[in-house]
Design an enzyme around this catalytic site. Structure first.
Site, PDB file in Angstrom:
ATOM      1  N   LYS A 112      -7.178  34.986  77.056  1.00  0.00           N
ATOM      2  CA  LYS A 112      -6.506  33.647  76.391  1.00  0.00           C
ATOM      3  C   LYS A 112      -6.067  32.865  77.394  1.00  0.00           C
ATOM      4  O   LYS A 112      -5.288  33.264  78.242  1.00  0.00           O
ATOM      5  CB  LYS A 112      -5.535  34.261  75.365  1.00  0.00           C
ATOM      6  CG  LYS A 112      -4.737  32.692  74.786  1.00  0.00           C
ATOM      7  CD  LYS A 112      -3.775  33.149  73.801  1.00  0.00           C
ATOM      8  CE  LYS A 112      -2.068  33.202  74.245  1.00  0.00           C
ATOM      9  NZ  LYS A 112      -1.534  32.252  74.682  1.00  0.00           N
ATOM     10  N   ASP A 151      -6.268  28.355  73.927  1.00  0.00           N
ATOM     11  CA  ASP A 151      -5.100  27.983  72.951  1.00  0.00           C
ATOM     12  C   ASP A 151      -4.195  26.789  73.463  1.00  0.00           C
ATOM     13  O   ASP A 151      -3.498  26.816  73.878  1.00  0.00           O
ATOM     14  CB  ASP A 151      -3.888  29.322  73.307  1.00  0.00           C
ATOM     15  CG  ASP A 151      -2.916  29.348  72.525  1.00  0.00           C
ATOM     16  OD1 ASP A 151      -2.889  28.651  71.465  1.00  0.00           O
ATOM     17  OD2 ASP A 151      -1.909  29.960  72.699  1.00  0.00           O
ATOM     18  N   LYS A 191      -3.799  24.388  70.798  1.00  0.00           N
ATOM     19  CA  LYS A 191      -3.004  23.986  69.572  1.00  0.00           C
ATOM     20  C   LYS A 191      -3.119  22.598  69.539  1.00  0.00           C
ATOM     21  O   LYS A 191      -2.173  21.685  69.276  1.00  0.00           O
ATOM     22  CB  LYS A 191      -1.418  24.459  69.549  1.00  0.00           C
ATOM     23  CG  LYS A 191      -1.343  25.929  69.811  1.00  0.00           C
ATOM     24  CD  LYS A 191       0.222  26.065  69.886  1.00  0.00           C
ATOM     25  CE  LYS A 191       0.253  27.724  70.056  1.00  0.00           C
ATOM     26  NZ  LYS A 191       0.132  28.353  71.569  1.00  0.00           N
ATOM     27  N   ASP A 238      -3.349  16.161  65.972  1.00  0.00           N
ATOM     28  CA  ASP A 238      -3.435  14.628  66.075  1.00  0.00           C
ATOM     29  C   ASP A 238      -4.342  14.131  64.811  1.00  0.00           C
ATOM     30  O   ASP A 238      -4.541  14.823  63.772  1.00  0.00           O
ATOM     31  CB  ASP A 238      -4.159  14.354  67.251  1.00  0.00           C
ATOM     32  CG  ASP A 238      -3.595  12.955  67.878  1.00  0.00           C
ATOM     33  OD1 ASP A 238      -3.689  12.006  67.039  1.00  0.00           O
ATOM     34  OD2 ASP A 238      -3.649  12.885  69.102  1.00  0.00           O
ATOM     35  N   THR A 288       6.413  30.882  65.612  1.00  0.00           N
ATOM     36  CA  THR A 288       7.334  32.017  65.580  1.00  0.00           C
ATOM     37  C   THR A 288       8.808  31.543  66.326  1.00  0.00           C
ATOM     38  O   THR A 288       9.816  32.038  65.929  1.00  0.00           O
ATOM     39  CB  THR A 288       6.682  33.083  66.243  1.00  0.00           C
ATOM     40  OG1 THR A 288       6.371  32.939  67.515  1.00  0.00           O
ATOM     41  CG2 THR A 288       5.821  33.839  65.292  1.00  0.00           C
ATOM     42  N   ARG A 337       2.286  39.867  78.946  1.00  0.00           N
ATOM     43  CA  ARG A 337       3.272  40.403  79.892  1.00  0.00           C
ATOM     44  C   ARG A 337       3.053  42.238  79.947  1.00  0.00           C
ATOM     45  O   ARG A 337       3.051  42.735  81.020  1.00  0.00           O
ATOM     46  CB  ARG A 337       4.477  40.095  79.831  1.00  0.00           C
ATOM     47  CG  ARG A 337       4.903  38.736  80.431  1.00  0.00           C
ATOM     48  CD  ARG A 337       6.049  38.032  79.855  1.00  0.00           C
ATOM     49  NE  ARG A 337       5.996  37.802  78.552  1.00  0.00           N
ATOM     50  CZ  ARG A 337       7.154  37.318  77.917  1.00  0.00           C
ATOM     51  NH1 ARG A 337       8.273  36.916  78.360  1.00  0.00           N
ATOM     52  NH2 ARG A 337       6.899  37.119  76.449  1.00  0.00           N
TER      53      ARG A 337
HETATM   54  O1  C5P Z   1       3.633  37.894  77.154  1.00  0.00           O
HETATM   55  P1  C5P Z   1       3.530  38.238  75.979  1.00  0.00           P
HETATM   56  O2  C5P Z   1       2.719  39.325  75.261  1.00  0.00           O
HETATM   57  O3  C5P Z   1       4.745  38.135  75.038  1.00  0.00           O
HETATM   58  O4  C5P Z   1       2.511  36.943  75.569  1.00  0.00           O
HETATM   59  C1  C5P Z   1       2.394  36.623  74.078  1.00  0.00           C
HETATM   60  C2  C5P Z   1       1.061  35.442  74.260  1.00  0.00           C
HETATM   61  O5  C5P Z   1       0.939  34.798  72.826  1.00  0.00           O
HETATM   62  C3  C5P Z   1       1.849  34.081  75.134  1.00  0.00           C
HETATM   63  O6  C5P Z   1       0.865  33.512  75.613  1.00  0.00           O
HETATM   64  C4  C5P Z   1       2.486  33.211  73.900  1.00  0.00           C
HETATM   65  O7  C5P Z   1       2.759  31.972  74.365  1.00  0.00           O
HETATM   66  C5  C5P Z   1       1.535  33.501  72.666  1.00  0.00           C
HETATM   67  N1  C5P Z   1       2.241  33.358  71.348  1.00  0.00           N
HETATM   68  C6  C5P Z   1       3.341  34.112  71.050  1.00  0.00           C
HETATM   69  N2  C5P Z   1       3.896  33.801  69.550  1.00  0.00           N
HETATM   70  C7  C5P Z   1       3.098  32.745  68.980  1.00  0.00           C
HETATM   71  C8  C5P Z   1       2.188  32.119  69.381  1.00  0.00           C
HETATM   72  C9  C5P Z   1       1.577  32.359  70.632  1.00  0.00           C
HETATM   73  O8  C5P Z   1       3.796  34.871  71.654  1.00  0.00           O
HETATM   74  N3  C5P Z   1       3.665  32.739  67.650  1.00  0.00           N
END
Ligand code: C5P
Length: 232
Positions: free
Chosen positions: A32, A59, A61, A64, A119, A211
């Site tokens: 991603k 990603d 998003k 517009d 979220t 992460r």
């Molecule tokens: O590091 P981590 O596993 O928390 O990364 C989750 C990824 O998913 C990040 O790129 C974050 O921006 C994305 N994301 C999220 N929650 C959402 C939409 C996207 O954590 N509702």
């Protein structure tokens, strides 16, 4: 397509992301690319990662007026990404325009999914800032239904919502779910998390993992653990 682990490459430069991807040698995870990396490096970073053999979820998003989204989606489609997204709040006509823009002359197009309510948005903020008074899970399901009616392929949602989205929109409608953590790992700033194994049980189609893989001592091992727990 279906049932895969998408690695969130939340890096701010080409050098960092390439150093990370080099660790995988001939393995080619679905990755991603988010706003941070895209705005730092431009579309060329998408071409380069694609050329290395990875599938890409871009990603960005989009949100517009329909005409602008249609034209922008046509540009993203030519970058040959595999998945991209937009905000369902842009309305059904924006989502339909997005599909028109994404569809290539040969009829193929990347998977298109919608963000429902972020979220990070709470019930209270949604009511007070957005003046939406319905319960948030009802709003999420309504947005998912609108996305389906507009012809989209799925939504980004919490793994804990995946089952309900499938009940509302059908099994074929993709759920792409971030907020995944190993049972013995750190949660960080995510609040409602689940393990890859549990996400599989609930019925997520794709998990997005950042992460727990990018910050692991051994990212390749962490990625393989995700694959094993989620896909096997
Ligand atoms: O590091 P981590 O596993 O928390 O990364 C989750 C990824 O998913 C990040 O790129 C974050 O921006 C994305 N994301 C999220 N929650 C959402 C939409 C996207 O954590 N509702």
């Amino acid at each position: 397509m279906g049932k895969d682990v998408i690695v969130a490459c939340d890096f701010s430069s080409k050098q960092e992301v390439m150093t990370f991807l080099d660790k995988f040698k001939n393995k080619k995870p679905f990755v991603k690319i988010g706003m941070e990396l895209f705005y730092a490096e431009g579309p060329q970073i998408v071409r380069e990662i694609k050329q290395r053999g990875h599938k890409i979820f871009l990603d960005l998003k989009l949100h517009d007026i329909p005409n602008t989204v249609k034209k922008s989606m046509a540009v993203l489609s030519r970058l040959d990404v595999d998945m991209c997204n937009l905000h369902a709040a842009g309305t059904k006509s924006m989502m339909q325009a997005a599909i028109e823009g994404l569809t290539r002359p040969d009829g193929t197009r990347p998977i298109l999914i919608a963000v429902t309510q972020l979220t990070s948005t709470s019930q209270e903020r949604m009511e007070e800032d957005l003046l939406i008074k319905e319960p948030i899970d009802k709003v999420v399901m309504h947005y998912a239904k609108c996305a389906k009616e507009a012809g989209l392929d799925g939504v980004v949602c919490s793994p804990l919502e995946a089952q309900k989205v499938h009940e509302t929109c059908g099994k074929e409608f993709f759920t792409v779910t971030p907020g995944v953590r190993f049972a013995d790992g750190e949660i960080g700033d995510q609040v409602r998390v689940t393990t890859p194994e549990k996400a599989k049980e609930i019925g997520s189609d794709y998990i997005v993992v950042g992460r727990p893989i990018t910050q692991a001592d051994d990212p390749v091992k962490a990625y393989e653990r995700c694959l094993k727990e989620f896909c096997d």
